[in-house]
Motif scaffolding. Structure first.
Motif, mmCIF file in Angstrom:
data_model
loop_
_atom_site.group_PDB
_atom_site.id
_atom_site.type_symbol
_atom_site.label_atom_id
_atom_site.label_comp_id
_atom_site.label_asym_id
_atom_site.label_seq_id
_atom_site.Cartn_x
_atom_site.Cartn_y
_atom_site.Cartn_z
ATOM 1 N N CYS A 38 0.838 -1.199 0.000
ATOM 2 C CA CYS A 38 0.000 0.000 0.000
ATOM 3 C C CYS A 38 0.875 1.252 0.000
ATOM 4 C CB CYS A 38 -0.932 -0.015 1.206
ATOM 5 S SG CYS A 38 -0.073 0.088 2.786
ATOM 6 N N GLY A 39 0.241 2.396 0.068
ATOM 7 C CA GLY A 39 0.923 3.674 -0.013
ATOM 8 C C GLY A 39 1.966 3.933 1.062
ATOM 9 N N ALA A 40 2.031 3.124 2.093
ATOM 10 C CA ALA A 40 3.029 3.315 3.144
ATOM 11 C C ALA A 40 4.446 2.986 2.666
ATOM 12 C CB ALA A 40 2.683 2.457 4.363
ATOM 13 N N LEU A 41 4.557 2.301 1.536
ATOM 14 C CA LEU A 41 5.869 1.937 1.002
ATOM 15 C C LEU A 41 6.571 3.177 0.461
ATOM 16 C CD1 LEU A 41 7.857 -0.316 0.168
ATOM 17 C CD2 LEU A 41 6.657 -0.406 -2.004
ATOM 18 N N ASP A 42 7.804 3.384 0.843
ATOM 19 C CA ASP A 42 8.591 4.525 0.383
ATOM 20 C C ASP A 42 9.535 4.057 -0.729
ATOM 21 O OD1 ASP A 42 10.247 6.708 -0.011
ATOM 22 O OD2 ASP A 42 10.462 7.133 2.128
ATOM 23 N N VAL A 43 9.050 4.108 -1.973
ATOM 24 C CA VAL A 43 9.834 3.656 -3.117
ATOM 25 C C VAL A 43 11.106 4.490 -3.261
ATOM 26 C CG1 VAL A 43 9.837 3.419 -5.635
ATOM 27 C CG2 VAL A 43 7.873 2.640 -4.311
ATOM 28 N N GLY A 44 11.005 5.790 -3.011
ATOM 29 C CA GLY A 44 12.184 6.649 -3.098
ATOM 30 C C GLY A 44 13.293 6.197 -2.164
ATOM 31 N N LEU A 45 12.946 5.832 -0.950
ATOM 32 C CA LEU A 45 13.926 5.331 0.004
ATOM 33 C C LEU A 45 14.575 4.048 -0.508
ATOM 34 C CD1 LEU A 45 15.090 5.427 3.037
ATOM 35 C CD2 LEU A 45 13.345 3.696 3.447
ATOM 36 N N LEU A 46 13.762 3.147 -1.039
ATOM 37 C CA LEU A 46 14.299 1.883 -1.548
ATOM 38 C C LEU A 46 15.241 2.129 -2.722
ATOM 39 C CD1 LEU A 46 11.118 -0.387 -1.456
ATOM 40 C CD2 LEU A 46 12.883 -0.131 0.284
ATOM 41 N N ASN A 47 14.881 3.071 -3.602
ATOM 42 C CA ASN A 47 15.704 3.358 -4.774
ATOM 43 C C ASN A 47 16.977 4.128 -4.439
ATOM 44 O OD1 ASN A 47 14.166 2.094 -6.739
ATOM 45 N ND2 ASN A 47 12.920 3.900 -7.124
ATOM 46 N N GLU A 48 16.924 4.963 -3.425
ATOM 47 C CA GLU A 48 18.056 5.827 -3.120
ATOM 48 C C GLU A 48 18.922 5.294 -1.979
ATOM 49 O OE1 GLU A 48 16.301 9.698 -2.566
ATOM 50 O OE2 GLU A 48 15.139 9.433 -4.406
ATOM 51 N N ARG A 49 18.365 5.190 -0.813
ATOM 52 C CA ARG A 49 19.161 4.828 0.362
ATOM 53 C C ARG A 49 19.450 3.340 0.464
ATOM 54 N NH1 ARG A 49 18.421 8.290 5.035
ATOM 55 N NH2 ARG A 49 20.313 7.226 5.643
ATOM 56 N N LEU A 50 18.565 2.508 -0.124
ATOM 57 C CA LEU A 50 18.750 1.056 -0.030
ATOM 58 C C LEU A 50 19.000 0.420 -1.391
ATOM 59 C CD1 LEU A 50 15.888 0.296 2.527
ATOM 60 C CD2 LEU A 50 18.301 0.754 2.996
ATOM 61 N N LYS A 51 19.477 1.218 -2.363
ATOM 62 C CA LYS A 51 19.628 0.718 -3.729
ATOM 63 C C LYS A 51 20.552 -0.485 -3.830
ATOM 64 C CE LYS A 51 23.064 4.184 -4.878
ATOM 65 N NZ LYS A 51 23.309 5.389 -5.640
ATOM 66 N N ASP A 52 21.525 -0.604 -2.955
ATOM 67 C CA ASP A 52 22.439 -1.739 -2.989
ATOM 68 C C ASP A 52 21.733 -3.063 -2.681
ATOM 69 O OD1 ASP A 52 22.187 -0.557 -0.374
ATOM 70 O OD2 ASP A 52 23.784 -1.912 0.309
ATOM 71 N N ARG A 53 20.554 -2.995 -2.077
ATOM 72 C CA ARG A 53 19.789 -4.213 -1.769
ATOM 73 C C ARG A 53 18.992 -4.732 -2.963
ATOM 74 N NH1 ARG A 53 17.468 -3.145 4.332
ATOM 75 N NH2 ARG A 53 19.400 -2.266 5.165
ATOM 76 N N LYS A 54 18.831 -3.891 -3.991
ATOM 77 C CA LYS A 54 18.120 -4.273 -5.221
ATOM 78 C C LYS A 54 16.741 -4.851 -4.915
ATOM 79 C CE LYS A 54 22.319 -4.760 -7.784
ATOM 80 N NZ LYS A 54 23.065 -5.431 -8.774
ATOM 81 N N ILE A 55 15.938 -4.081 -4.193
ATOM 82 C CA ILE A 55 14.619 -4.531 -3.756
ATOM 83 C C ILE A 55 13.621 -4.443 -4.902
ATOM 84 C CG2 ILE A 55 12.695 -4.034 -2.186
ATOM 85 C CD1 ILE A 55 14.887 -3.084 -0.176
ATOM 86 N N LEU A 56 12.936 -5.535 -5.146
ATOM 87 C CA LEU A 56 11.915 -5.656 -6.191
ATOM 88 C C LEU A 56 10.564 -5.374 -5.551
ATOM 89 C CD1 LEU A 56 11.310 -6.599 -9.119
ATOM 90 C CD2 LEU A 56 11.239 -8.920 -8.232
#
Length: 100
Positions: A38-56
Motif C-alpha cells: 500500500c501507499g506506506a511503502l517509500d519507493v524513493g527510500l528503496l531506490n536511493e538509500r537502499l539501492k544496494d539491496r536491489k529490492i523488487l
C-alpha cells in the motif's frame, strides 16, 4: 492484529499480510523475490538509500484491502522492478506474476 493469508493468482501462491494499526492498515502481498504494498511503502527510500539491496517492489495508493491492492494500478515501482518489466500503471496482481 496481524493476518497472514495465502493468495492464489493464476495457480501461483503468494502471501498476503495485513497489519492493523491505529487509523490505518498496512497491506503487503509478497513472493519469494519481491512484493507490492500500500501507499506506506517509500519507493524513493528503496531506490536511493537502499539501492544496494536491489529490492523488487511496487506501491499502490488509495487501497484499503488486499483485493484492492491486487487490482490497483501501481503508482510507483523500484528500479529493480523496472528491470524485471514491472511498470507504473501495471495491476498489482500482474506485477506479482513477474516477481516469481
Amino acid at each position: 492484529m496481524v493476518s497472514l493469508t495465502p493468495v492464489d493468482i493464476e495457480g501461483f501462491t503468494f502471501l498476503a499480510i495485513s497489519v492493523e494499526l491505529p487509523k490505518t492498515t498496512l497491506l503487503v502481498v509478497t513472493s519469494e523475490r519481491g512484493y507490492i504494498m500500500c501507499g506506506a511503502l517509500d519507493v524513493g527510500l528503496l531506490n536511493e538509500r537502499l539501492k544496494d539491496r536491489k529490492i523488487l517492489a511496487g506501491r499502490a495508493v488509495g487501497v484499503k484491502t488486499i483485493d484492492e491492492l491486487l487490482e490497483a494500478p501501481l503508482e510507483s515501482v523500484t528500479h529493480e522492478a523496472l528491470d524485471a518489466g514491472i511498470t507504473p500503471g501495471m495491476l498489482g496482481k500482474d506485477a506479482l506474476l513477474l516477481m516469481l
